[in-house]
Design a protein around this motif. Structure first.
Motif, short mmCIF file in Angstrom:
data_model
loop_
_atom_site.label_atom_id
_atom_site.label_comp_id
_atom_site.label_asym_id
_atom_site.label_seq_id
_atom_site.Cartn_x
_atom_site.Cartn_y
_atom_site.Cartn_z
N SER A 1 -49.83 53.04 26.19
CA SER A 1 -49.67 52.37 27.47
C SER A 1 -50.19 50.95 27.36
O SER A 1 -50.98 50.62 26.47
CB SER A 1 -50.39 53.12 28.58
N LYS A 2 -49.75 50.12 28.27
CA LYS A 2 -50.20 48.72 28.30
C LYS A 2 -50.60 48.40 29.73
O LYS A 2 -49.90 48.77 30.67
CB LYS A 2 -49.08 47.80 27.84
N THR A 3 -51.73 47.74 29.91
CA THR A 3 -52.23 47.43 31.24
C THR A 3 -52.37 45.93 31.40
O THR A 3 -52.98 45.26 30.55
CB THR A 3 -53.60 48.10 31.46
N PHE A 4 -51.82 45.40 32.47
CA PHE A 4 -52.01 44.00 32.82
C PHE A 4 -52.88 43.95 34.06
O PHE A 4 -52.64 44.68 35.02
CB PHE A 4 -50.66 43.33 33.13
N THR B 1 -47.95 38.09 31.79
CA THR B 1 -47.40 39.38 31.35
C THR B 1 -46.25 39.20 30.38
O THR B 1 -45.53 40.15 30.11
CB THR B 1 -46.92 40.18 32.57
N ASN B 2 -46.08 38.00 29.83
CA ASN B 2 -45.04 37.79 28.83
C ASN B 2 -45.44 38.46 27.53
O ASN B 2 -46.55 38.28 27.03
CB ASN B 2 -44.83 36.29 28.59
N ASP B 3 -44.52 39.23 26.97
CA ASP B 3 -44.79 39.96 25.73
C ASP B 3 -43.66 39.66 24.75
O ASP B 3 -42.54 40.14 24.91
CB ASP B 3 -44.88 41.46 26.00
N SER B 4 -43.95 38.85 23.74
CA SER B 4 -42.89 38.40 22.84
C SER B 4 -42.50 39.44 21.80
O SER B 4 -41.38 39.42 21.30
CB SER B 4 -43.34 37.12 22.12
N ASP B 5 -43.40 40.36 21.46
CA ASP B 5 -43.03 41.39 20.48
C ASP B 5 -42.48 42.63 21.18
O ASP B 5 -42.83 42.94 22.30
CB ASP B 5 -44.21 41.75 19.58
#
Length: 73
Positions: free
Chosen positions: A33-36, A59-63
């Motif tokens: 999971s990922k939490t912002f 919250t930009n995630d390039s990968d």
């Protein structure tokens, strides 16, 4: 070395929970999971005074994949 385990009562296990009783060779849960969260989001306690004049959460995630679940057996 064998483990001697007495009475065990499990009330609830979440969807990605792991229960470990006795001897175990390998424990590997199958979820990520990922939490912002912005400034002051995870503060806990009594009488917290917090002032954020300007707060943004990037919250930009390039990968595409942060932690793959490859080869988890």
């Amino acid at each position: 070395m064998p483990a001697i385990v007495g009475f065990v009562q499990v009330i609830n296990i979440g969807s990605s929970g792991v229960v470990h009783i006795g001897d175990v060779f390998k424990i590997s849960p199958y979820s990520t999971s990922k939490t912002f969260a912005g400034a002051g989001s995870f503060n806990t306690g009594d009488s917290i005074s917090l002032y954020n004049a300007y707060s943004t959460t990037n919250t930009n995630d390039s990968d595409a994949v942060d932690q793959p679940l490859v080869l988890n057996l």
